[in-house]
Design an enzyme around this catalytic site. Structure first.
Site, mmCIF file in Angstrom:
data_model
loop_
_atom_site.group_PDB
_atom_site.id
_atom_site.type_symbol
_atom_site.label_atom_id
_atom_site.label_comp_id
_atom_site.label_asym_id
_atom_site.label_seq_id
_atom_site.Cartn_x
_atom_site.Cartn_y
_atom_site.Cartn_z
ATOM 1 N N LYS A 44 -1.575 -9.787 -18.616
ATOM 2 C CA LYS A 44 -0.674 -8.652 -18.350
ATOM 3 C C LYS A 44 0.766 -8.996 -18.730
ATOM 4 C CE LYS A 44 -1.965 -7.680 -13.871
ATOM 5 N NZ LYS A 44 -1.940 -6.920 -12.628
ATOM 6 N N LYS A 46 2.483 -11.343 -17.243
ATOM 7 C CA LYS A 46 3.200 -11.728 -16.018
ATOM 8 C C LYS A 46 2.828 -13.160 -15.659
ATOM 9 C CE LYS A 46 3.345 -7.385 -13.351
ATOM 10 N NZ LYS A 46 3.025 -6.804 -12.042
HETATM 11 N N1 C2G Z 1 4.364 -0.809 -5.860
HETATM 12 C C1 C2G Z 1 5.033 0.168 -5.128
HETATM 13 N N2 C2G Z 1 6.370 0.045 -4.919
HETATM 14 C C2 C2G Z 1 7.057 -1.022 -5.413
HETATM 15 C C3 C2G Z 1 6.382 -2.018 -6.149
HETATM 16 C C4 C2G Z 1 5.015 -1.881 -6.362
HETATM 17 O O1 C2G Z 1 4.417 1.150 -4.665
HETATM 18 N N3 C2G Z 1 8.404 -1.097 -5.181
HETATM 19 C C5 C2G Z 1 2.925 -0.640 -6.083
HETATM 20 C C6 C2G Z 1 2.564 -0.536 -7.559
HETATM 21 O O2 C2G Z 1 2.736 0.795 -8.027
HETATM 22 C C7 C2G Z 1 1.095 -0.960 -7.548
HETATM 23 C C8 C2G Z 1 1.024 -1.955 -6.374
HETATM 24 O O3 C2G Z 1 2.229 -1.774 -5.618
HETATM 25 O O4 C2G Z 1 0.254 0.164 -7.264
HETATM 26 C C9 C2G Z 1 0.940 -3.384 -6.844
HETATM 27 O O5 C2G Z 1 2.014 -3.608 -7.743
HETATM 28 P P1 C2G Z 1 1.928 -4.914 -8.690
HETATM 29 O O6 C2G Z 1 1.600 -6.094 -7.866
HETATM 30 O O7 C2G Z 1 3.138 -4.916 -9.557
HETATM 31 O O8 C2G Z 1 0.632 -4.576 -9.528
HETATM 32 P P2 C2G Z 1 0.541 -4.266 -11.098
HETATM 33 O O9 C2G Z 1 1.135 -5.380 -11.858
HETATM 34 O O10 C2G Z 1 1.042 -2.896 -11.264
HETATM 35 O O11 C2G Z 1 -1.042 -4.393 -11.346
HETATM 36 O O12 C2G Z 1 -5.268 -2.933 -12.929
HETATM 37 C C10 C2G Z 1 -4.065 -2.546 -12.281
HETATM 38 C C11 C2G Z 1 -3.107 -3.696 -12.183
HETATM 39 O O13 C2G Z 1 -3.717 -4.825 -11.577
HETATM 40 C C12 C2G Z 1 -1.864 -3.281 -11.389
#
Ligand code: C2G
Length: 129
Positions: A44, A46
């Site tokens: 991803k 990251k």
């Molecule tokens: N999130 C949120 N508010 C934030 C940060 C994150 O609501 N300030 C939500 C994101 O929208 C996501 C969840 O928290 O639904 C997890 O965020 P991440 O850990 O950044 O996950 P991501 O990298 O988006 O991975 O297959 C899908 C991926 O694995 C999603």
């Protein structure tokens, strides 16, 4: 029994994650999280600060999370949702529209992200300390 499934990295667990998981859990009876492996996060683009097993333990300690499984690739969601007999698939709205293809097997919803907090921002702050 209404089962909700979501996916994410949940690195440097923060209030945005908590608020999302709290809202998701309120939608049903069981919230299950597909947690991105460290290797999948590399795909991803990251680099995780907190390793998978610690991120998993932190999520399981969250009162809103009922179970956690490993997310290894983009393509596993359909199989996961069927295996888990999910009713709702939900993500933050930075993903809006990205998973609508799953609407034939689950209700797909996107909830507003929590403003002004992200793992990326936390990494920047930590580097500046
Ligand atoms: N999130 C949120 N508010 C934030 C940060 C994150 O609501 N300030 C939500 C994101 O929208 C996501 C969840 O928290 O639904 C997890 O965020 P991440 O850990 O950044 O996950 P991501 O990298 O988006 O991975 O297959 C899908 C991926 O694995 C999603």
């Amino acid at each position: 029994m209404t089962t909700i499934v979501t996916y994410g990295t949940f690195d440097l667990f923060h209030i945005g994650h908590v608020k999302l998981l709290k809202r998701l859990r309120a939608l049903g009876d069981r919230l299950i999280v597909g947690l991105s492996s460290d290797e999948f996060n590399q795909q991803k683009g990251k680099t995780t600060v907190i390793p998978f097993h610690d991120r998993r333990e932190i999520l399981l300690a969250c009162r809103y999370v009922d179970d956690v499984f490993q997310e290894n690739c983009w393509e596993q969601k359909r199989e996961d949702l069927i295996r888990l007999d999910a009713d709702i698939f939900a993500m933050g709205d930075d993903w809006v529209g990205q998973f609508d293809d799953l609407q034939d097997i689950v209700k797909v919803i996107y909830l507003p992200r929590t403003k002004d907090v992200s793992t990326t921002e936390l990494k920047t702050v930590i580097h500046e300390i």
